[in-house]
Every structure is written in structure tokens, then in C-alpha cells.
Design a protein around this motif. Structure first.
Motif, mmCIF file in Angstrom:
data_model
loop_
_atom_site.group_PDB
_atom_site.id
_atom_site.type_symbol
_atom_site.label_atom_id
_atom_site.label_comp_id
_atom_site.label_asym_id
_atom_site.label_seq_id
_atom_site.Cartn_x
_atom_site.Cartn_y
_atom_site.Cartn_z
ATOM 1 N N THR A 97 0.916 -1.408 0.330
ATOM 2 C CA THR A 97 0.255 -0.339 -0.119
ATOM 3 C C THR A 97 0.815 1.729 -0.134
ATOM 4 O OG1 THR A 97 -1.879 -1.062 1.339
ATOM 5 C CG2 THR A 97 -1.823 1.383 1.222
ATOM 6 N N TYR A 98 0.543 2.238 -1.008
ATOM 7 C CA TYR A 98 1.307 3.327 -1.209
ATOM 8 C C TYR A 98 0.836 4.322 -1.539
ATOM 9 C CZ TYR A 98 5.472 6.406 -2.926
ATOM 10 O OH TYR A 98 6.500 7.131 -2.898
ATOM 11 N N LEU A 99 0.969 5.534 -1.366
ATOM 12 C CA LEU A 99 -0.627 6.382 -1.071
ATOM 13 C C LEU A 99 -1.045 6.231 -1.568
ATOM 14 C CD1 LEU A 99 2.556 8.270 -3.721
ATOM 15 C CD2 LEU A 99 1.858 8.864 -1.314
ATOM 16 N N LYS A 100 -2.454 6.023 -0.472
ATOM 17 C CA LYS A 100 -3.521 4.896 -0.949
ATOM 18 C C LYS A 100 -3.774 4.188 -2.008
ATOM 19 C CE LYS A 100 -4.731 9.253 1.360
ATOM 20 N NZ LYS A 100 -6.134 10.858 1.486
ATOM 21 N N THR A 101 -2.897 3.907 -2.660
ATOM 22 C CA THR A 101 -3.418 3.208 -3.485
ATOM 23 C C THR A 101 -2.361 1.452 -3.194
ATOM 24 O OG1 THR A 101 -3.164 4.713 -5.831
ATOM 25 C CG2 THR A 101 -2.444 2.010 -6.022
ATOM 26 N N VAL A 189 -9.561 -6.167 2.113
ATOM 27 C CA VAL A 189 -10.312 -4.841 1.695
ATOM 28 C C VAL A 189 -9.371 -4.282 0.874
ATOM 29 C CG1 VAL A 189 -11.918 -4.067 3.992
ATOM 30 C CG2 VAL A 189 -9.103 -3.746 3.223
ATOM 31 N N ARG A 190 -8.294 -5.375 0.145
ATOM 32 C CA ARG A 190 -7.384 -4.518 -0.704
ATOM 33 C C ARG A 190 -7.908 -5.450 -1.963
ATOM 34 N NH1 ARG A 190 -2.562 -3.170 3.624
ATOM 35 N NH2 ARG A 190 -3.030 -2.759 5.185
ATOM 36 N N GLN A 191 -8.871 -5.309 -2.269
ATOM 37 C CA GLN A 191 -9.164 -6.702 -3.677
ATOM 38 C C GLN A 191 -8.383 -5.474 -4.850
ATOM 39 O OE1 GLN A 191 -12.325 -9.038 -3.576
ATOM 40 N NE2 GLN A 191 -12.250 -8.620 -1.130
ATOM 41 N N LYS A 192 -9.185 -4.456 -4.807
ATOM 42 C CA LYS A 192 -8.535 -3.371 -6.147
ATOM 43 C C LYS A 192 -7.661 -2.859 -6.001
ATOM 44 C CE LYS A 192 -13.458 -1.639 -6.230
ATOM 45 N NZ LYS A 192 -14.150 -0.662 -5.874
ATOM 46 N N THR A 193 -6.330 -3.608 -6.400
ATOM 47 C CA THR A 193 -5.445 -3.701 -6.758
ATOM 48 C C THR A 193 -4.378 -3.423 -8.896
ATOM 49 O OG1 THR A 193 -4.456 -6.100 -6.831
ATOM 50 C CG2 THR A 193 -4.878 -5.887 -4.482
ATOM 51 N N ILE A 194 -2.883 -3.029 -8.500
ATOM 52 C CA ILE A 194 -2.738 -2.752 -9.137
ATOM 53 C C ILE A 194 -1.420 -3.604 -9.101
ATOM 54 C CG2 ILE A 194 -1.550 -1.460 -10.537
ATOM 55 C CD1 ILE A 194 -2.483 1.303 -10.348
#
Length: 262
Positions: A97-101, A189-194
Motif C-alpha cells: 500500500t503506497y499513496l492510498k493505492t 479489503v485490499r482487492q482493488k489492486t494494481i
């Protein structure tokens, strides 16, 4: 080593597959300072061959986010321990997680375990020694078949029982099971990832090193830092202090991906 707090009878495992395994974790961010040790609690939430391993603070932040709040997350990309596993698919993913992404880094390095004949009792569990290489480090694990889960802390898994103690041979990182909770709370809750790779990971880390307080996105604004005593300083001074800390605390768990910031 701390003794394991036994909250479950062995027969309990026959009826439930949802647990939280809590590990006391110690690590050195500067290998040249043996007495400078970071310690904390990390949690392996497990359910039906899937798990999430994260720091206790990360779990609290995720819980707040789950309820539409804003949790607290680390500023940089290094020294994040958030790992998701799908053991049925042999899939391991590290979330940065970096800069809200949220960035997804697949862990493709395979663990080739060597199970030895050496055994000992840890807490009340009979355990057996196994060795492997990962991330440019040699690791020694102690697992127990009395906890029939082929999982463990961080990315480690694949043994005939739960890993209850793990340490690298440099004594830089250690994970020791101290508590088990039945019916653990597994949520994601961290499913929308790059999706990224290690090269992109290095790019993100260097971006943070070059601009730790994200000054470039605030061009035209007056940026100052206020210390706990109320003294203000130019943020660029604080950035140089942060860069110095990054250089001194450059002992990542994946030593083979150590970043040369100079």
C-alpha cells in the motif's frame, strides 16, 4: 522463546477451519546494529486453505476501512508484510500500500523444503525442523503436525503442519507463534489492486526515497514540518532526514531484492 497460549483442544480442529494464529515478530532494519530490534505482533488469519498475514496495526486499519473509515498505513513501500495466500491454487501475493493505492506483487519464488529428523517440543507441541531458501536468505522453520495446516508466517507454507517458529540464519528476522484464536476474523479489503513486478516495486521504492513527503504533488504550496515541540522546519530538511533513515534501515526480508538507493 515465549510459550504458546493454548486456547484449543486438538479435537477442535476437526470441526472448524477458521483461526487466527498470532506471531511475535522481531526484525533488524540495520544488520550492523544487532541490538536495534523492531518487534511487533503479526496475525495469520486462516480459513479453508486461504489466509492473510499482516501486522496487527494493518488488520486494525483494514477493519476501519471495512467500515468506511480511514486507517493508518505505512508511508513507504519497504518493510510491509501483508501477504495473501490461496493454498489450493498455490498462489501467493504480497500487497503493497503506497499513496492510498494497493499494489499486488506475485511471489513466484518456490520454496524447496528440506525436512530434517531433528525434533523438539515448543510450548506443548511436538515440532520438527525444516530448512529452505527464500529471498536470498536461509531459513529454519519448526512445524507441528498437531496443528494440521500447511501454512505459516509471511509467504512461508508447504510443510505437513503449521510453522510455529521461523528464523533466518542471519538472525535478522524471526516469527514465533504465541497465541491461537478459534474462529478468527478473515476479511480482505485490499482487492482493488494494481499488479506489479519486482522491477516496478523498485521504481516505487525509489520514487518514495526521492520524494518521501510527496512534495512534487504540492508544488506552489508552502510545505513545512512541525516537530513534537512545535518547531517548524522546511519539509526538504525533513525529507533528507527520512532519506538518511531509509539508507540506514535497508535490510529487507527479501535480501535478493535489496535496493541500491545511491
Amino acid at each position: 522463546m515465549k510459550y504458546i497460549l493454548i486456547l484449543l483442544g486438538i479435537s477442535s480442529f476437526c470441526f472448524s477451519q477458521k483461526f487466527s494464529f498470532i506471531y511475535d515478530t522481531k526484525y533488524k532494519l540495520n544488520s550492523e546494529k544487532p541490538d536495534d530490534i523492531n518487534s511487533g505482533t503479526m496475525i495469520l488469519d486462516y480459513k479453508n486453505n486461504s489466509s492473510i498475514f499482516r501486522e496487527s496495526q494493518d488488520k486494525k486499519s483494514d477493519s476501519i476501512k471495512l467500515n468506511n473509515g480511514n486507517g493508518m498505513y505505512k508511508m513507504g513501500v519497504e518493510n510491509q508484510f501483508y501477504v495473501k495466500k490461496d493454498l489450493s491454487q498455490n498462489k501467493i501475493e504480497k500487497i503493497i500500500t503506497y499513496l492510498k493505492t494497493d499494489y499486488l506483487l506475485p511471489i513466484d519464488e518456490k520454496l524447496n523444503w528440506k525436512i530434517t529428523s531433528e525434533q523438539k517440543t515448543i510450548g506443548k507441541y511436538k515440532s520438527q525442523k525444516a530448512e529452505t531458501n527464500y529471498g536470498g536468505r536461509n531459513w529454519i522453520a519448526w512445524f507441528t503436525t498437531e496443528l494440521p495446516f500447511s501454512d505459516g508466517p509471511y509467504i512461508f507454507n508447504g510443510l505437513p503442519g503449521l510453522i510455529i517458529s521461523l528464523q533466518d540464519t542471519n538472525n535478522d528476522y524471526s516469527f514465533n507463534l504465541v497465541q491461537i484464536k478459534k474462529g478468527g476474523d478473515l476479511f480482505d479489503v485490499r482487492q482493488k489492486t494494481i499488479k506489479i513486478d519486482w522491477k516496478k516495486y523498485e521504481t516505487l521504492a525509489k520514487s518514495y526515497f526521492n520524494d518521501p513527503y510527496d512534495i512534487n504533488s504540492k508544488i506552489g504550496k508552502t510545505i513545512t514540518f512541525t516537530d513534537p515541540n512545535g518547531n517548524k522546519m522546511d519539509i526538504s530538511v525533513k525529507s533528507k532526514e527520512m532519506q538518511s533513515d531509509i539508507l540506514q534501515e535497508n535490510n529487507p526480508i527479501e535480501l535478493n531484492h535489496k535496493i541500491d538507493y545511491k
